[in-house]
Design an enzyme around this catalytic site. Structure first.
Site, mmCIF file in Angstrom:
data_model
loop_
_atom_site.group_PDB
_atom_site.id
_atom_site.type_symbol
_atom_site.label_atom_id
_atom_site.label_comp_id
_atom_site.label_asym_id
_atom_site.label_seq_id
_atom_site.Cartn_x
_atom_site.Cartn_y
_atom_site.Cartn_z
ATOM 1 N N THR A 14 0.837 -1.206 0.000
ATOM 2 C CA THR A 14 0.000 0.000 0.000
ATOM 3 C C THR A 14 0.870 1.254 0.000
ATOM 4 O O THR A 14 0.732 2.130 -0.865
ATOM 5 C CB THR A 14 -0.901 -0.004 1.257
ATOM 6 O OG1 THR A 14 -1.698 -1.185 1.252
ATOM 7 C CG2 THR A 14 -1.801 1.215 1.293
ATOM 8 N N ARG A 46 8.857 -9.061 -1.596
ATOM 9 C CA ARG A 46 8.890 -10.486 -1.228
ATOM 10 C C ARG A 46 8.622 -11.340 -2.449
ATOM 11 O O ARG A 46 9.283 -12.335 -2.696
ATOM 12 C CB ARG A 46 7.817 -10.709 -0.152
ATOM 13 C CG ARG A 46 7.721 -12.089 0.419
ATOM 14 C CD ARG A 46 6.773 -12.091 1.609
ATOM 15 N NE ARG A 46 5.660 -11.149 1.445
ATOM 16 C CZ ARG A 46 4.913 -10.707 2.432
ATOM 17 N NH1 ARG A 46 5.125 -11.081 3.661
ATOM 18 N NH2 ARG A 46 3.919 -9.871 2.202
ATOM 19 N N LYS A 106 6.202 1.879 12.489
ATOM 20 C CA LYS A 106 6.184 2.289 13.910
ATOM 21 C C LYS A 106 6.436 1.139 14.845
ATOM 22 O O LYS A 106 7.017 1.310 15.923
ATOM 23 C CB LYS A 106 4.879 2.988 14.280
ATOM 24 C CG LYS A 106 3.602 2.207 13.980
ATOM 25 C CD LYS A 106 3.240 2.343 12.523
ATOM 26 C CE LYS A 106 2.239 1.359 12.051
ATOM 27 N NZ LYS A 106 1.180 1.999 11.280
ATOM 28 N N ILE A 137 -0.416 13.454 8.797
ATOM 29 C CA ILE A 137 -0.289 14.627 9.686
ATOM 30 C C ILE A 137 1.192 14.801 10.050
ATOM 31 O O ILE A 137 1.810 13.865 10.536
ATOM 32 C CB ILE A 137 -1.103 14.437 10.991
ATOM 33 C CG1 ILE A 137 -2.581 14.188 10.697
ATOM 34 C CG2 ILE A 137 -0.929 15.645 11.904
ATOM 35 C CD1 ILE A 137 -3.429 13.916 11.944
ATOM 36 N N GLY A 188 -6.868 -0.514 2.598
ATOM 37 C CA GLY A 188 -5.423 -0.383 2.835
ATOM 38 C C GLY A 188 -5.076 0.325 4.131
ATOM 39 O O GLY A 188 -3.932 0.743 4.321
ATOM 40 N N LYS A 206 2.593 4.091 18.509
ATOM 41 C CA LYS A 206 2.721 5.479 18.055
ATOM 42 C C LYS A 206 2.830 6.426 19.256
ATOM 43 O O LYS A 206 3.598 7.395 19.230
ATOM 44 C CB LYS A 206 1.524 5.852 17.190
ATOM 45 C CG LYS A 206 1.511 5.115 15.851
ATOM 46 C CD LYS A 206 0.163 5.246 15.173
ATOM 47 C CE LYS A 206 0.150 4.610 13.798
ATOM 48 N NZ LYS A 206 -1.211 4.437 13.255
HETATM 49 P P1 NAP Z 1 1.747 -3.950 2.846
HETATM 50 O O1 NAP Z 1 0.739 -3.429 1.915
HETATM 51 O O2 NAP Z 1 1.518 -5.257 3.514
HETATM 52 O O3 NAP Z 1 3.153 -4.002 2.056
HETATM 53 C C1 NAP Z 1 4.282 -4.562 2.612
HETATM 54 C C2 NAP Z 1 5.342 -4.707 1.539
HETATM 55 O O4 NAP Z 1 6.488 -5.288 2.140
HETATM 56 C C3 NAP Z 1 4.924 -5.630 0.382
HETATM 57 O O5 NAP Z 1 5.240 -5.038 -0.842
HETATM 58 C C4 NAP Z 1 5.776 -6.881 0.601
HETATM 59 O O6 NAP Z 1 6.185 -7.511 -0.601
HETATM 60 C C5 NAP Z 1 6.994 -6.286 1.280
HETATM 61 N N1 NAP Z 1 7.694 -7.314 2.038
HETATM 62 C C6 NAP Z 1 7.231 -8.063 3.066
HETATM 63 N N2 NAP Z 1 8.169 -8.916 3.490
HETATM 64 C C7 NAP Z 1 9.238 -8.732 2.695
HETATM 65 C C8 NAP Z 1 10.508 -9.343 2.600
HETATM 66 N N3 NAP Z 1 10.849 -10.320 3.410
HETATM 67 N N4 NAP Z 1 11.376 -8.884 1.662
HETATM 68 C C9 NAP Z 1 11.026 -7.891 0.821
HETATM 69 N N5 NAP Z 1 9.819 -7.278 0.861
HETATM 70 C C10 NAP Z 1 8.942 -7.704 1.782
HETATM 71 O O7 NAP Z 1 2.030 -2.915 4.032
HETATM 72 P P2 NAP Z 1 1.782 -1.342 4.021
HETATM 73 O O8 NAP Z 1 0.369 -1.061 4.406
HETATM 74 O O9 NAP Z 1 2.319 -0.737 2.792
HETATM 75 O O10 NAP Z 1 2.657 -0.905 5.307
HETATM 76 C C11 NAP Z 1 4.052 -0.824 5.232
HETATM 77 C C12 NAP Z 1 4.544 -0.147 6.523
HETATM 78 O O11 NAP Z 1 3.974 1.158 6.607
HETATM 79 C C13 NAP Z 1 4.119 -0.880 7.799
HETATM 80 O O12 NAP Z 1 5.143 -0.734 8.760
HETATM 81 C C14 NAP Z 1 2.890 -0.103 8.258
HETATM 82 O O13 NAP Z 1 2.685 -0.153 9.647
HETATM 83 C C15 NAP Z 1 3.275 1.284 7.835
HETATM 84 N N6 NAP Z 1 2.156 2.213 7.622
HETATM 85 C C16 NAP Z 1 1.093 1.832 6.854
HETATM 86 C C17 NAP Z 1 0.062 2.736 6.629
HETATM 87 C C18 NAP Z 1 -1.132 2.374 5.808
HETATM 88 O O14 NAP Z 1 -2.095 3.164 5.782
HETATM 89 N N7 NAP Z 1 -1.146 1.219 5.131
HETATM 90 C C19 NAP Z 1 0.120 4.019 7.194
HETATM 91 C C20 NAP Z 1 1.225 4.375 7.961
HETATM 92 C C21 NAP Z 1 2.242 3.464 8.177
HETATM 93 P P3 NAP Z 1 5.109 -8.242 -1.563
HETATM 94 O O15 NAP Z 1 4.268 -7.128 -2.111
HETATM 95 O O16 NAP Z 1 5.935 -8.903 -2.602
HETATM 96 O O17 NAP Z 1 4.337 -9.182 -0.690
HETATM 97 N N1 HSE Z 2 -2.907 0.567 10.492
HETATM 98 C C1 HSE Z 2 -2.590 1.931 10.754
HETATM 99 C C2 HSE Z 2 -3.853 2.681 11.080
HETATM 100 C C3 HSE Z 2 -1.913 2.537 9.559
HETATM 101 O O1 HSE Z 2 -4.945 2.176 10.812
HETATM 102 O O2 HSE Z 2 -3.753 3.774 11.632
HETATM 103 C C4 HSE Z 2 -1.408 3.929 9.833
HETATM 104 O O3 HSE Z 2 -0.331 3.902 10.720
#
Ligand code: NAP
Ligand code: HSE
Length: 434
Positions: A14, A46, A106, A137, A188, A206
């Site tokens: 995402t 991955r 985080k 934010i 997402g 957080k």
């Molecule tokens: P996600 O959609 O699950 O994406 C995770 C990515 O990491 C995928 O592309 C996955 O690869 C890759 N990955 C996982 N294991 C791996 C490995 N061993 N080697 C290489 N790549 C690997 O997660 P996300 O929502 O983008 O979140 C990513 C981070 O941002 C997390 O720490 C989350 O807490 C943080 N975050 C998310 C949001 C949100 O709104 N989603 C907001 C703020 C912070 P594949 O695609 O090939 O599986």
């Molecule tokens: N899973 C987290 C949330 C993503 O819903 O706030 C943003 O850190």
């Protein structure tokens, strides 16, 4: 012609896909802010065969972190993989190979922040993490830089978009909990393991990061008292609404008069019309009181692809320009002496209690008696008729207290739950009127 900066993106989920999209689609605008073009040189994922919403040439996507860490043309890496491992090992490898790192993870920083910050310092690198707290934010910059002249007195906020989306959608559309959680995942917002969103873990991690920035106190996140939203159902929301409140998952950090830190994450009643009560969907809100600036309020999307990418790309630009390095290397804001900060400060506030009790004479007097024995004064009591579907003929009893110490209310609720007239554990929520 100014040389472009080459960036490696670890994770194209995402957030990672949003970052690539922003770097490509807003390239001209970003070049103006960074002073030079920023190019995505390589992505590590991955599963390279997975279909992606953004296009990168196949030979630029691989699975080995060393394709980024050992590429001398790449100076900045965006680590956008969630969880602790392999994210921690990847961060260590990137720093040891001389890359500056930007991350949204985080969980990783709340668990291993001090050691990773120390490693970055030792290697002369920086870690920027605006996206790790409250999504789009700019709260990390606000506390760490813009409000640097202030001693922060308190922080109160909605820090998890998924749980706020669930609570506000259930409240507005009488939606089902499980269906709403599935919708938050589809949009997402949720973590890979969504129990971290609904059990308060994500908001607590957080809060630990914000407490570190605001109070210079490294607090192990697992020591912070935490309650999730699993116990919040339609009947609890209806009781709150009758009294003029909504329910939100609220994170609180404050210095008490005794100099202790009071930290907690729990569902709370927030008065309709106040900013926290009007925070809906995946929005987050943070209210801060600084000793010089007074109260401030921040509101914006706290989860989701592009709001989070906005924060990550801003950090990449800060790193390219050199601002992240200055903040990271020359200030003591992220220092931690390895000692946990003294926690456990008692707080004062009103409380809302919802019990199910046997419908017989003397029960109400017994409950109010226990509250009195603990020095808790009652503001109002509502007793409804028995639920039509109640198997044990119990009746819901709702009590609003006047201000009391959190330790006193906890002790009183434990005593109430031991009464044989009380059916099942009570729900006790803090009440926020402003
Ligand atoms: P996600 O959609 O699950 O994406 C995770 C990515 O990491 C995928 O592309 C996955 O690869 C890759 N990955 C996982 N294991 C791996 C490995 N061993 N080697 C290489 N790549 C690997 O997660 P996300 O929502 O983008 O979140 C990513 C981070 O941002 C997390 O720490 C989350 O807490 C943080 N975050 C998310 C949001 C949100 O709104 N989603 C907001 C703020 C912070 P594949 O695609 O090939 O599986
Ligand atoms: N899973 C987290 C949330 C993503 O819903 O706030 C943003 O850190």
């Amino acid at each position: 012609m100014v040389e472009p900066v080459r960036v490696g993106v670890v994770g194209l989920g995402t957030v990672g896909s949003g970052v690539v999209r922003l770097l490509v689609e807003s390239a001209d605008h970003i070049t103006r802010h960074a002073g030079r073009p920023i190019i995505v040189e390589r992505a590590v994922v991955r599963d390279p065969a997975k279909p992606r919403s953004v296009h990168l040439p196949a030979d630029r996507i691989s699975t080995d972190i060393r394709d980024i860490s050992r590429d001398p043309s790449i100076s900045v890496a965006a680590l956008l993989v969630g969880g602790l491992e392999p994210a921690r090992s990847m961060m260590v490898e990137l720093l040891e190979q001389g890359k500056d790192v930007v991350t949204a993870n985080k969980a990783l920083l709340a668990e291993h922040g001090p050691e990773l910050f120390a490693l970055a310092r030792a290697r002369g690198r920086s870690i920027a993490f605006e996206a790790a707290v409250a999504g789009g934010i700019p709260i990390v910059a606000a506390i760490g830089e813009c409000l640097a002249a202030n001693r922060i007195e308190s922080i109160r906020g909605i820090l998890n978009g998924t749980s706020n989306f669930i609570l506000s959608t259930m409240e507005e559309d009488a939606a089902d909990y499980a269906e709403t959680l599935a919708l938050a995942q589809a949009k997402g917002y949720a973590e890979a393991d969504p129990s971290m969103d609904v059990d308060g873990t994500d908001a607590t991690q957080k809060l630990a990061i914000l407490a570190h920035l605001a109070f210079g106190a490294w607090v192990p996140w697992a020591d912070i008292p935490r309650t999730g939203i699993e116990q919040v159902d339609q009947s609890l929301m209806t009781c709150a609404a009758e009294l003029g409140y909504r329910i939100r998952l609220v994170a609180v950090a404050a210095r008490t008069a005794a100099g202790l830190l009071a930290l907690r994450v729990a569902p709370a009643l927030v008065r309709v019309g106040t900013p926290l009560a009007e925070t809906r969907g995946a929005y987050n809100a943070v209210s801060i009181v600084g000793d010089a600036v007074g109260p401030m309020f921040f509101h914006g999307l706290g989860a989701g692809q592009m709001p989070t990418a906005s924060a990550v790309v801003a950090d990449i630009i800060d790193t390219v320009v050199g601002r992240a390095a200055i903040t990271f290397r020359t200030t003591g804001v992220l220092d931690a002496d390895g000692q946990a900060s003294p926690m456990g400060g008692d707080t004062q506030g009103r409380h809302f209690l919802r019990l199910h009790v046997s419908d017989r004479p003397g029960v109400l007097a017994r409950i109010t008696g226990i509250l009195g024995e603990h020095g808790i004064s009652i503001a109002s009591v509502i007793q409804h008729d028995a639920d039509a579907d109640s198997a044990d003929a119990s009746v819901p009893l709702v009590i609003m207290t006047h201000r009391s110490a959190s330790t006193a209310i906890r002790a009183a609720v434990e005593a109430i739950d031991r009464c044989d007239a009380v059916r099942g554990p009570s729900v006790c929520l803090g009440v926020l009127d402003d």
